[in-house]
Design a protein around this motif. Structure first.
Motif, PDB file in Angstrom:
ATOM      1  N   ARG A  93       0.974  -1.327   0.004  1.00 38.98           N
ATOM      2  CA  ARG A  93       0.055  -0.010  -0.023  1.00 38.98           C
ATOM      3  C   ARG A  93       1.038   1.367  -0.104  1.00 38.98           C
ATOM      4  NH1 ARG A  93      -3.393  -1.090   5.517  1.00 38.98           N
ATOM      5  NH2 ARG A  93      -1.399  -0.711   6.181  1.00 38.98           N
ATOM      6  N   ARG A 143       0.157   4.279   0.910  1.00 40.58           N
ATOM      7  CA  ARG A 143       0.443   4.777   2.227  1.00 40.58           C
ATOM      8  C   ARG A 143       1.520   4.514   3.324  1.00 40.58           C
ATOM      9  NH1 ARG A 143      -4.997   2.434   2.520  1.00 40.58           N
ATOM     10  NH2 ARG A 143      -5.130   0.560   3.754  1.00 40.58           N
ATOM     11  N   LEU A 174      -3.001   7.493   6.446  1.00 42.82           N
ATOM     12  CA  LEU A 174      -3.975   6.533   6.390  1.00 42.82           C
ATOM     13  C   LEU A 174      -5.447   6.826   6.348  1.00 42.82           C
ATOM     14  CD1 LEU A 174      -2.554   4.694   9.869  1.00 42.82           C
ATOM     15  CD2 LEU A 174      -2.274   3.846   7.564  1.00 42.82           C
ATOM     16  N   LYS A 175      -5.798   7.985   6.289  1.00 43.62           N
ATOM     17  CA  LYS A 175      -7.069   8.486   6.201  1.00 43.62           C
ATOM     18  C   LYS A 175      -7.410   8.612   4.295  1.00 43.62           C
ATOM     19  CE  LYS A 175      -7.911  10.475  10.224  1.00 43.62           C
ATOM     20  NZ  LYS A 175      -8.145  11.731  11.055  1.00 43.62           N
ATOM     21  N   GLY A 184      -8.176   6.281   2.318  1.00 39.86           N
ATOM     22  CA  GLY A 184      -9.473   5.773   2.151  1.00 39.86           C
ATOM     23  C   GLY A 184     -10.695   6.578   2.025  1.00 39.86           C
ATOM     24  N   VAL A 185     -10.715   7.583   2.838  1.00 38.52           N
ATOM     25  CA  VAL A 185     -11.865   8.454   3.066  1.00 38.52           C
ATOM     26  C   VAL A 185     -12.086   9.083   1.584  1.00 38.52           C
ATOM     27  CG1 VAL A 185     -12.809  10.648   4.001  1.00 38.52           C
ATOM     28  CG2 VAL A 185     -11.642   8.783   5.557  1.00 38.52           C
ATOM     29  N   ALA A 199     -13.327   6.438  -0.964  1.00 43.82           N
ATOM     30  CA  ALA A 199     -14.510   6.109  -0.728  1.00 43.82           C
ATOM     31  C   ALA A 199     -15.588   6.881  -1.092  1.00 43.82           C
ATOM     32  CB  ALA A 199     -14.866   5.696   0.768  1.00 43.82           C
ATOM     33  N   ARG A 226     -15.750   6.863  -4.861  1.00 41.36           N
ATOM     34  CA  ARG A 226     -16.709   5.713  -5.550  1.00 41.36           C
ATOM     35  C   ARG A 226     -18.281   5.957  -5.232  1.00 41.36           C
ATOM     36  NH1 ARG A 226     -16.134   1.098  -8.005  1.00 41.36           N
ATOM     37  NH2 ARG A 226     -17.392  -0.488  -7.519  1.00 41.36           N
TER      38      ARG A 226
END
Lengths: 362, 197
Positions: free
Chosen positions: A105, A107, A147-148, A150-151, A154, A157
């Motif tokens: 990953r 990140r 680590l954020k 993904g916010v 998401a 998407r």
């Protein structure tokens, strides 16, 4: 943190460049246009981003005649030493190793190697469309809190799903399942809104201070979200219901962080009315410097800061003021075409010519 | 690239989910080189599966016959339904042996990007089943991703008016995992679902 050494192989016009014992503080990279200064900064950025801040395709990164480019380097910081090795094939995905283990990953690398890059393209952050400023805010989030990430993905998407639903719907009224996508959009959108607000807040004060120091007057950096107020999720759902008819008619999502902006206000005018190219450029660089300071506050040490050609658009006074503001920022690489543009006092000077680097000075 | 039957085989294999052109080529040459009986067994297994396996009229899971093994089992509580996206999800939960009730397979998740809307899922069948069997609890076990969440929310919205208890599997930290490697979304979900000790 600082880059201790870096090695480029077949990376753009650098056949083989190896730089060791790179010091803390200002590192000047000088050379004429097209000799490979920016490329050196770009390669260092790769150690933290695993991507180029200038291009999203790998083909131009590989030297003509070669099949693969490599960038290796070691970064020292409060978390210890980090070895990053990046393999850039002409076609296909970039592969990287972190301390000799494959990186799954991106990140995970961003957490260890924090990089802030400012280059001529950043002028569009100040003068261009809101989308470019949103991208800047999201890049700030990825740099501050890897680590954020993904916010952000998401939200992208859920937005694509909801837009497709609106676009394909041929019936009357609201398409079935719309409430579920409203709820997802509201919850993920609220999270992203809060995160962008936090990123803007973290960098705004320092960006304003740095701008005032160089330009001599105030810059206000203010996040302008599509939805605000508390409780944010409820406000989101309310706004969605208010715009329902419009959304059905225009077949796209009209409420959410994809319609945010970052307002840059100079002397009571909107940023688009920046008086000069130089002034806009100072604002662009200061946004990145604000981010660098925010990173330092977040992780306890300054990131590796890369400024590509920051001086050429500035008059001598502003050039000197900007240069003064670059000390005590940890390791800062600055490229310049003309040595005369560069104020004195850098501990290291790297002269780049035809993809080869010669070290001068201390 | 190749001629005749071998290319046909590669083309057919590369249509399978998760098989790219390179994997298809490797599988095709493996089959061609394998003893004839091995290829024959595979072909027969595919045909037999296609002919004999059907989908359970109750729950939509794979079945040999009209009803699946679980729906035929009188020992399974018919008033508790676990809603999943695909038969493989039911199999995974079943392997853990944690559901005493029965399953309901939706046949996917709502995803406009893939052209899947609520009408493509076995939602109507679920509502009928809940009313007919006086179901007391529906446990929604769709995937904890965007599409699974939207599907759960949609299904829950239809079930609530029927007076049935609707629950959703918790999302959060994996057991045996390491906190350091949890991403922020997972952590914040775990925090939301925290429990009193």
């Amino acid at each position: 943190m600082r880059v201790d050494w870096v090695e480029l192989r077949d990376f753009r016009n650098h056949r083989h460049t190896e730089l060791t014992d790179l010091p803390e503080g200002l590192v000047l990279v000088v050379g004429a246009n097209g000799e490979g200064k920016t490329t050196l900064l770009e390669a260092i950025a790769f150690l933290g981003l695993l991507a180029s801040p200038r291009t999203s395709v790998t083909e131009p990164l590989v030297r003509r005649g070669a099949q693969d480019a490599y960038v290796r380097g070691e970064v020292r910081g409060v978390q210890g030493r980090t070895l990053v090795e990046v393999h850039i094939p002409m076609r296909g995905a970039v592969r990287a190793q972190l301390d000799r283990s494959p990186v799954r990953r991106r990140r995970d690398v961003r957490r260890r190697v924090r990089v802030v890059f400012a280059g001529p393209d950043d002028l569009s952050v100040v003068l261009g469309e809101p989308a470019i400023r949103r991208a800047f805010l999201d890049e700030a989030i990825r740099t501050l809190w890897p680590l954020k990430e993904g916010v952000i993905t998401a939200y992208e998407r859920v937005l694509r799903q909801r837009n497709r639903l609106l676009k394909e719907w041929e019936g009357r009224g609201t398409p079935p399942g719309m409430e579920a996508w409203d709820a997802e959009l509201a919850s993920r959108g609220a999270t992203l809104t809060r995160l962008r607000a936090a990123a803007a807040e973290a960098l705004a004060a320092e960006a304003a201070r740095a701008f005032a120091q160089v330009a001599g007057y105030a810059l206000e950096v203010r996040y302008a979200p599509s939805v605000e107020g508390e409780p944010l999720e409820e406000r989101f759902l309310l706004r969605l219901s208010e715009r329902r008819e419009d959304e059905l008619a225009r077949r796209t999502t009209l409420v959410g962080p994809h319609r945010d902006d970052l307002r840059l206000v100079v002397r009571e005018f909107g940023a688009r009315s920046f008086a000069s190219h130089g002034e806009a450029w100072v604002a662009a660089v200061c946004l990145r410097l604000g981010l660098a300071t925010a990173v330092e506050a977040e992780v306890g040490e300054a990131p590796i800061t890369l400024l590509d050609d920051p001086f050429s658009a500035l008059d001598p006074t502003r050039r000197r003021r900007l240069a003064e503001g670059l000390s005590r920022r940890g390791q800062v690489f600055v490229s310049a075409a003309d040595r005369e543009l560069v104020p004195d006092g850098a501990p290291a000077v790297l002269a780049v010519r035809a993809g080869e680097v010669r070290r001068e000075g201390a | 690239m190749y001629e005749g039957p071998i290319q046909d085989l590669i083309d057919e294999l590369s249509r399978l989910p998760g098989i790219g052109p390179k994997s298809a080529q490797r599988l095709a040459f493996h089959l061609v080189k394998a003893p004839p009986e091995e290829a024959k067994r595979l072909a027969e297994a595919i045909l037999a599966a296609k002919e004999r396996i059907s989908f359970c009229v109750e729950c939509g899971n794979v079945a040999e016959g009209e009803r699946c093994r679980i729906c035929r089992d009188p020992g399974r509580d018919p008033t508790v339904l676990c809603v999943v996206e695909e038969p493989k999800d039911a199999a995974t939960i079943e392997k853990a042996g944690v559901i005493k009730g029965r399953y309901h397979v939706l046949g996917g998740a709502i995803s406009p990007l893939d052209g899947i809307g609520p009408e493509d899922l076995r939602v109507q069948e679920l509502l009928e089943r809940v009313e007919r069997d006086h179901v007391a609890e529906v446990i929604i076990a769709t995937n904890p991703n965007l599409e699974g969440n939207a599907t759960a929310m949609y299904v829950a919205g239809l079930l609530k008016p029927l007076g049935v208890r609707v629950t959703r599997l918790a999302s959060g930290l994996p057991v045996g995992g390491d906190l350091e490697y949890a991403d922020e979304v997972t952590l914040s979900q775990a925090l939301e679902g925290r429990r009193e000790m």
